[in-house]
Design a protein around this motif. Structure first.
Motif, PDB file in Angstrom:
ATOM      1  N   LYS A  13       0.823  -1.209   0.000  1.00  6.27           N
ATOM      2  CA  LYS A  13       0.000   0.000   0.000  1.00  6.27           C
ATOM      3  C   LYS A  13       0.860   1.264   0.000  1.00  6.27           C
ATOM      4  O   LYS A  13       0.499   2.261  -0.635  1.00  6.27           O
TER       5      LYS A  13
ATOM      6  N   CYS B  12       2.024   1.642  -3.561  1.00  8.22           N
ATOM      7  CA  CYS B  12       0.895   2.076  -4.397  1.00  8.22           C
ATOM      8  C   CYS B  12       0.604   3.564  -4.193  1.00  8.22           C
ATOM      9  O   CYS B  12       0.373   4.301  -5.161  1.00  8.22           O
ATOM     10  N   HIS B  13       0.617   3.995  -2.955  1.00 11.15           N
ATOM     11  CA  HIS B  13       0.295   5.386  -2.627  1.00 11.15           C
ATOM     12  C   HIS B  13       1.303   6.340  -3.273  1.00 11.15           C
ATOM     13  O   HIS B  13       0.945   7.350  -3.887  1.00 11.15           O
TER      14      HIS B  13
ATOM     15  N   TYR C 188      -1.290   0.270  -8.237  1.00  5.73           N
ATOM     16  CA  TYR C 188      -1.363   1.604  -7.611  1.00  5.73           C
ATOM     17  C   TYR C 188      -2.594   2.391  -8.043  1.00  5.73           C
ATOM     18  O   TYR C 188      -3.048   3.298  -7.351  1.00  5.73           O
TER      19      TYR C 188
ATOM     20  N   SER D 113      -5.527   1.519  -7.971  1.00  7.70           N
ATOM     21  CA  SER D 113      -6.705   1.228  -7.130  1.00  7.70           C
ATOM     22  C   SER D 113      -6.572   1.751  -5.704  1.00  7.70           C
ATOM     23  O   SER D 113      -7.471   1.560  -4.891  1.00  7.70           O
ATOM     24  N   ILE D 114      -5.448   2.398  -5.379  1.00  4.63           N
ATOM     25  CA  ILE D 114      -5.252   2.828  -3.982  1.00  4.63           C
ATOM     26  C   ILE D 114      -6.221   3.957  -3.597  1.00  4.63           C
ATOM     27  O   ILE D 114      -6.444   4.886  -4.366  1.00  4.63           O
ATOM     28  N   ILE D 115      -6.820   3.826  -2.425  1.00  5.33           N
ATOM     29  CA  ILE D 115      -7.734   4.852  -1.904  1.00  5.33           C
ATOM     30  C   ILE D 115      -7.135   5.412  -0.618  1.00  5.33           C
ATOM     31  O   ILE D 115      -6.885   4.663   0.323  1.00  5.33           O
ATOM     32  N   ASP D 116      -6.909   6.727  -0.579  1.00  5.63           N
ATOM     33  CA  ASP D 116      -6.459   7.331   0.677  1.00  5.63           C
ATOM     34  C   ASP D 116      -7.586   8.175   1.274  1.00  5.63           C
ATOM     35  O   ASP D 116      -8.700   8.226   0.741  1.00  5.63           O
TER      36      ASP D 116
ATOM     37  N   TRP E 157     -10.978   3.523   2.440  1.00  4.65           N
ATOM     38  CA  TRP E 157      -9.520   3.514   2.584  1.00  4.65           C
ATOM     39  C   TRP E 157      -8.956   2.223   3.185  1.00  4.65           C
ATOM     40  O   TRP E 157      -7.761   2.134   3.438  1.00  4.65           O
TER      41      TRP E 157
ATOM     42  N   ASN F  77      -8.826  -0.474   1.477  1.00  2.00           N
ATOM     43  CA  ASN F  77      -8.110  -1.048   0.319  1.00  2.00           C
ATOM     44  C   ASN F  77      -8.103  -2.572   0.308  1.00  2.00           C
ATOM     45  O   ASN F  77      -7.069  -3.225   0.143  1.00  2.00           O
TER      46      ASN F  77
ATOM     47  N   ILE G 128      -6.495  -4.548  -2.608  1.00  2.00           N
ATOM     48  CA  ILE G 128      -5.048  -4.737  -2.556  1.00  2.00           C
ATOM     49  C   ILE G 128      -4.695  -5.872  -1.589  1.00  2.00           C
ATOM     50  O   ILE G 128      -3.817  -6.691  -1.862  1.00  2.00           O
TER      51      ILE G 128
END
Length: 211
Positions: free
Chosen positions: A16, A19-20, A175, A177-180, A192, A194, A197
């Protein structure tokens, strides 16, 4: 060598973070590290997961406090707790522990017994199959002051085989698909945690452990 280390037993935390950083290559990004509840090994801080925080609301703000409260609740419901902070600076060649990273890490260390600060080395992201592009720091508390001292390089389960998760992130464009927290606050239907992942990492670990 400090004798204490940040370690991932190849869990989604490492993936993660990568990815972020890759999803937002032109901005600073940050997030919160999680460990298992009851993991009191003084030799290492075992990072089992992380929650990506922001890519444009980086400094400590009311949103940060809200996010931290949400993450604490999320972690405690899953037998986890906060164990540190990760930060990637905006500029490619900058892997210093800056003022913002220090301020946030200090805040987390105040309420965290075993804690680490991870700084992403942006200029090593092109060599993921040979190196973990992350530096680890540990808090040295004296009086009211916290100094972040350099620690051993983070460890990854499965050694060189485990490193292949990095190139996998690039190859599968994971990356994207990353949700912050910033994404979540823009659209609350995006979560968030994720989980998508998590699933990819689980399959990858299974492929490494198959005989």
């Amino acid at each position: 060598s400090s004798g204490i280390n940040a370690e991932w037993p190849l869990r989604p935390g490492y993936t993660k973070i990568l990815c972020h950083v890759m999803q937002y290559p032109y901005t600073a990004v940050n997030g919160i590290l999680l460990t298992k509840e009851g993991c009191e090994d003084k030799e290492q801080v075992e990072v089992v997961d992380c929650v990506p925080l922001f890519h444009y609301n980086i400094p400590i703000s009311p949103m940060f406090i809200v996010a931290l409260t949400q993450i604490e609740e999320y972690a405690s419901n899953r037998d986890m707790k906060i164990c540190g902070y990760y930060h990637a600076n905006e500029y490619y060649s900058d892997s210093e522990v800056g003022a913002v990273a220090t301020r946030i890490a200090d805040k987390i260390a105040e309420n965290c017994e075993d804690c680490c600060l991870l700084i992403v080395e942006n200029d090593k992201l092109s060599a993921l199959n040979t190196d973990i592009p992350i530096k680890a720091f540990l808090p040295s508390k004296t009086n009211d002051r916290i100094d972040w001292r350099s620690s051993d390089k983070p460890l990854l389960q499965f050694g060189e085989k485990g490193l292949q998760m990095g190139p996998e992130v690039v190859k599968k464009q994971l990356y994207r698909s990353i949700i912050d927290m910033d994404c979540h606050y823009d659209d609350v239907s995006l979560h968030w945690d994720n989980r998508a992942i998590d699933e990819v990492v689980k399959l990858f670990v299974e492929s490494l452990t198959e005989h």
